[in-house]
Design a protein around this motif. Sequence first.
Motif, PDB file in Angstrom:
ATOM      1  N   ALA A   1     -62.922 -74.322 104.959  1.00  0.00           N
ATOM      2  CA  ALA A   1     -62.871 -74.218 106.443  1.00  0.00           C
ATOM      3  C   ALA A   1     -62.638 -75.610 107.356  1.00  0.00           C
ATOM      4  O   ALA A   1     -62.032 -75.715 108.277  1.00  0.00           O
ATOM      5  CB  ALA A   1     -63.785 -73.016 107.119  1.00  0.00           C
ATOM      6  N   LYS A   2     -63.720 -76.222 106.961  1.00  0.00           N
ATOM      7  CA  LYS A   2     -63.903 -77.325 108.182  1.00  0.00           C
ATOM      8  C   LYS A   2     -63.654 -78.666 107.399  1.00  0.00           C
ATOM      9  O   LYS A   2     -63.772 -79.940 108.123  1.00  0.00           O
ATOM     10  CB  LYS A   2     -65.261 -77.407 108.553  1.00  0.00           C
ATOM     11  CG  LYS A   2     -65.647 -75.972 109.341  1.00  0.00           C
ATOM     12  CD  LYS A   2     -67.058 -76.049 110.005  1.00  0.00           C
ATOM     13  CE  LYS A   2     -67.232 -74.889 110.866  1.00  0.00           C
ATOM     14  NZ  LYS A   2     -68.556 -74.941 111.450  1.00  0.00           N
ATOM     15  N   GLY A   3     -63.724 -78.799 105.821  1.00  0.00           N
ATOM     16  CA  GLY A   3     -63.482 -80.033 105.282  1.00  0.00           C
ATOM     17  C   GLY A   3     -65.010 -80.370 104.923  1.00  0.00           C
ATOM     18  O   GLY A   3     -66.018 -79.652 105.428  1.00  0.00           O
ATOM     19  N   MET A   4     -65.038 -81.540 104.391  1.00  0.00           N
ATOM     20  CA  MET A   4     -66.350 -82.289 104.134  1.00  0.00           C
ATOM     21  C   MET A   4     -66.493 -83.696 104.965  1.00  0.00           C
ATOM     22  O   MET A   4     -65.653 -84.400 104.792  1.00  0.00           O
ATOM     23  CB  MET A   4     -66.618 -82.639 102.675  1.00  0.00           C
ATOM     24  CG  MET A   4     -68.013 -82.912 102.434  1.00  0.00           C
ATOM     25  SD  MET A   4     -68.076 -83.131 100.643  1.00  0.00           S
ATOM     26  CE  MET A   4     -67.194 -84.593 100.191  1.00  0.00           C
ATOM     27  N   LEU A   5     -67.380 -83.746 105.806  1.00  0.00           N
ATOM     28  CA  LEU A   5     -67.944 -84.921 106.444  1.00  0.00           C
ATOM     29  C   LEU A   5     -68.942 -85.786 105.688  1.00  0.00           C
ATOM     30  O   LEU A   5     -70.126 -85.030 105.652  1.00  0.00           O
ATOM     31  CB  LEU A   5     -68.102 -84.567 107.823  1.00  0.00           C
ATOM     32  CG  LEU A   5     -68.757 -85.630 108.794  1.00  0.00           C
ATOM     33  CD1 LEU A   5     -67.307 -86.599 108.988  1.00  0.00           C
ATOM     34  CD2 LEU A   5     -69.339 -85.288 110.277  1.00  0.00           C
ATOM     35  N   ILE A   6     -68.794 -86.955 105.651  1.00  0.00           N
ATOM     36  CA  ILE A   6     -69.602 -87.910 104.940  1.00  0.00           C
ATOM     37  C   ILE A   6     -70.253 -88.559 105.952  1.00  0.00           C
ATOM     38  O   ILE A   6     -69.408 -89.499 106.450  1.00  0.00           O
ATOM     39  CB  ILE A   6     -69.092 -88.535 103.461  1.00  0.00           C
ATOM     40  CG1 ILE A   6     -68.481 -87.501 102.746  1.00  0.00           C
ATOM     41  CG2 ILE A   6     -70.218 -89.381 103.102  1.00  0.00           C
ATOM     42  CD1 ILE A   6     -67.736 -88.247 101.556  1.00  0.00           C
ATOM     43  N   THR A   7     -71.634 -88.362 106.244  1.00  0.00           N
ATOM     44  CA  THR A   7     -72.174 -89.225 107.119  1.00  0.00           C
ATOM     45  C   THR A   7     -73.827 -89.729 106.812  1.00  0.00           C
ATOM     46  O   THR A   7     -73.949 -89.834 105.681  1.00  0.00           O
ATOM     47  CB  THR A   7     -72.354 -88.301 108.553  1.00  0.00           C
ATOM     48  OG1 THR A   7     -72.679 -89.082 109.658  1.00  0.00           O
ATOM     49  CG2 THR A   7     -73.291 -87.246 108.251  1.00  0.00           C
ATOM     50  N   GLY A   8     -74.376 -90.385 107.685  1.00  0.00           N
ATOM     51  CA  GLY A   8     -75.591 -90.945 107.518  1.00  0.00           C
ATOM     52  C   GLY A   8     -75.458 -92.405 108.247  1.00  0.00           C
ATOM     53  O   GLY A   8     -74.939 -92.451 109.307  1.00  0.00           O
ATOM     54  N   PHE A   9     -76.208 -93.191 107.608  1.00  0.00           N
ATOM     55  CA  PHE A   9     -76.081 -94.518 108.138  1.00  0.00           C
ATOM     56  C   PHE A   9     -76.694 -95.574 107.190  1.00  0.00           C
ATOM     57  O   PHE A   9     -77.317 -95.220 106.060  1.00  0.00           O
ATOM     58  CB  PHE A   9     -77.079 -94.724 109.448  1.00  0.00           C
ATOM     59  CG  PHE A   9     -78.551 -94.678 108.946  1.00  0.00           C
ATOM     60  CD1 PHE A   9     -79.429 -95.784 108.881  1.00  0.00           C
ATOM     61  CD2 PHE A   9     -79.260 -93.205 108.836  1.00  0.00           C
ATOM     62  CE1 PHE A   9     -80.865 -95.794 108.415  1.00  0.00           C
ATOM     63  CE2 PHE A   9     -80.667 -93.121 108.376  1.00  0.00           C
ATOM     64  CZ  PHE A   9     -81.442 -94.410 108.318  1.00  0.00           C
ATOM     65  N   GLY A  10     -76.355 -97.224 107.248  1.00  0.00           N
ATOM     66  CA  GLY A  10     -76.903 -97.876 106.530  1.00  0.00           C
ATOM     67  C   GLY A  10     -76.190 -98.215 105.261  1.00  0.00           C
ATOM     68  O   GLY A  10     -76.905 -98.686 104.328  1.00  0.00           O
ATOM     69  N   TYR A  11     -75.185 -97.753 104.784  1.00  0.00           N
ATOM     70  CA  TYR A  11     -74.493 -98.001 103.538  1.00  0.00           C
ATOM     71  C   TYR A  11     -72.863 -98.016 103.660  1.00  0.00           C
ATOM     72  O   TYR A  11     -72.420 -97.495 104.701  1.00  0.00           O
ATOM     73  CB  TYR A  11     -74.815 -96.710 102.520  1.00  0.00           C
ATOM     74  CG  TYR A  11     -74.360 -95.511 102.704  1.00  0.00           C
ATOM     75  CD1 TYR A  11     -73.230 -95.038 102.199  1.00  0.00           C
ATOM     76  CD2 TYR A  11     -75.106 -94.628 103.608  1.00  0.00           C
ATOM     77  CE1 TYR A  11     -72.755 -93.893 102.614  1.00  0.00           C
ATOM     78  CE2 TYR A  11     -74.572 -93.187 104.012  1.00  0.00           C
ATOM     79  CZ  TYR A  11     -73.439 -92.800 103.259  1.00  0.00           C
ATOM     80  OH  TYR A  11     -72.977 -91.743 103.671  1.00  0.00           O
ATOM     81  N   LYS A  12     -72.353 -98.510 102.766  1.00  0.00           N
ATOM     82  CA  LYS A  12     -70.804 -98.598 102.671  1.00  0.00           C
ATOM     83  C   LYS A  12     -70.355 -97.522 101.538  1.00  0.00           C
ATOM     84  O   LYS A  12     -70.813 -97.597 100.578  1.00  0.00           O
ATOM     85  CB  LYS A  12     -70.516-100.232 102.338  1.00  0.00           C
ATOM     86  CG  LYS A  12     -70.966-100.993 103.234  1.00  0.00           C
ATOM     87  CD  LYS A  12     -70.363-102.557 102.773  1.00  0.00           C
ATOM     88  CE  LYS A  12     -70.764-103.698 103.569  1.00  0.00           C
ATOM     89  NZ  LYS A  12     -70.073-103.459 104.953  1.00  0.00           N
ATOM     90  N   LEU A  13     -69.517 -96.937 102.113  1.00  0.00           N
ATOM     91  CA  LEU A  13     -68.715 -95.847 101.225  1.00  0.00           C
ATOM     92  C   LEU A  13     -67.391 -96.387 100.616  1.00  0.00           C
ATOM     93  O   LEU A  13     -66.375 -96.885 101.412  1.00  0.00           O
ATOM     94  CB  LEU A  13     -68.495 -94.512 102.142  1.00  0.00           C
ATOM     95  CG  LEU A  13     -67.967 -93.477 101.178  1.00  0.00           C
ATOM     96  CD1 LEU A  13     -68.899 -92.723 100.486  1.00  0.00           C
ATOM     97  CD2 LEU A  13     -67.356 -92.198 102.143  1.00  0.00           C
ATOM     98  N   THR A  14     -67.181 -96.109  99.422  1.00  0.00           N
ATOM     99  CA  THR A  14     -66.179 -96.771  98.797  1.00  0.00           C
ATOM    100  C   THR A  14     -65.218 -95.628  98.148  1.00  0.00           C
ATOM    101  O   THR A  14     -63.906 -95.986  98.100  1.00  0.00           O
ATOM    102  CB  THR A  14     -66.444 -97.806  97.703  1.00  0.00           C
ATOM    103  OG1 THR A  14     -67.200 -97.080  96.594  1.00  0.00           O
ATOM    104  CG2 THR A  14     -67.345 -99.077  98.308  1.00  0.00           C
TER     105      THR A  14
END
Length: 392
Positions: A293-306
């Motif tokens: 319904a809403k998708g998936m949000l990848i959040t947080g702090f202090g790292y790099k997502l690849t």
Amino acid sequence: MFKYLAAGLVCFGFAAILTSCSKDNDPFFSAEEGDAPRILNTDIPEGKGGEPGSFGSIDRTTNFTFEVFATPINHTTISWYLDDELVYEGSKIDMPFLAGDYLVKIVATTTKGLSTYRLCKLTVLPVEGDPEVANDDKSRWLTIGKTKNIGCKFDKEIKKVFIGKQEVANVSFVNNVLTFDVPEMEERQYNLIIEDANGTRYGCGKVTVSTEDYKDPGSKETVLWEGNPVDINWGDANVLISPEQMAEVPVGALRITNNDWTADIVPQIDGFENQPNPFEFTYTADHKTIADAKGMLITGFGYKLTRVVVVENAGPAETTLWEGDPVEINWGDANVFLCALPIMTGRQISYHRLMASRTSLTHSSSPTQQSTRLLLMRRVCSLPDSATSLQR
């Protein structure tokens, strides 16, 4: 006339004696310096189906001893290579080696630069008390630039670890877990070597070094998102996987990979702290209802997502050979017999609640010692015969 005949016979006999004693008919001496070299041994095991033969196995406390005969004898040097590394020059080798599986290459080279060779396998077995390192494919996969944790049983202190000849950094051995950093090096297989506090080295088998993360051959992976590293920082920078993409994702497992997590950074993904890299979690039906319904949000702090990858666990290909009521295995009184196994390049037989050492059979031990199911796996180790009896 008799005198001349006798003289002729004497001369003929003398010539015969000279001929029989001459070195001209000896293959060691008849070949000349410019001739192509030949390895004359008939005791080098022949290979089959494109695979080298095998010298068999010895334990690491026993020297590997073998002598090669080659021509032209006075103009030929014998070189011995183990896994493409020159270890000895001379016709007879008599040396110890660390535990491991080796490819032996015997090269005969003349002074004119002509050469020939033979290939053969050699297995050097560990002895009691040597390190026991986890032997599954995933444990043996080393990703360059990552920290590796491998299960290891050893009652001594481990001071150094080598991948081939290269020493690794940040070695620790705590609670039967060996940890080290995988350095930059050529992608291929190497021997893993452990050194204890006394400087004694132990061969621990082959490992695979790669720039890629390990991928289970029995699973399917689909990349949902991949791009330049994103500095995840709560609302300022996130990655959103759209509902349309998530609708195609089945319930199962997701993997999130990044390349810049350090001990000084605390990553958070959907509120979870101290996640490993790659971070894996089970994607449940409840998760899917929200994500569709809403998708998936990848959040947080202090790292790099690849990268974000969907992993669908298909499991390794297998064929059930036998299944039935539990059989209490008891030597000749109660066994399970299999015959006419299909031909495959590699086989592993795994069975439930049954233990067998040094037979390449995986197991989970249990006091009941009961066999309930037999599976033929299309990988790992080989069985020499078409009929195999499994006993305790």
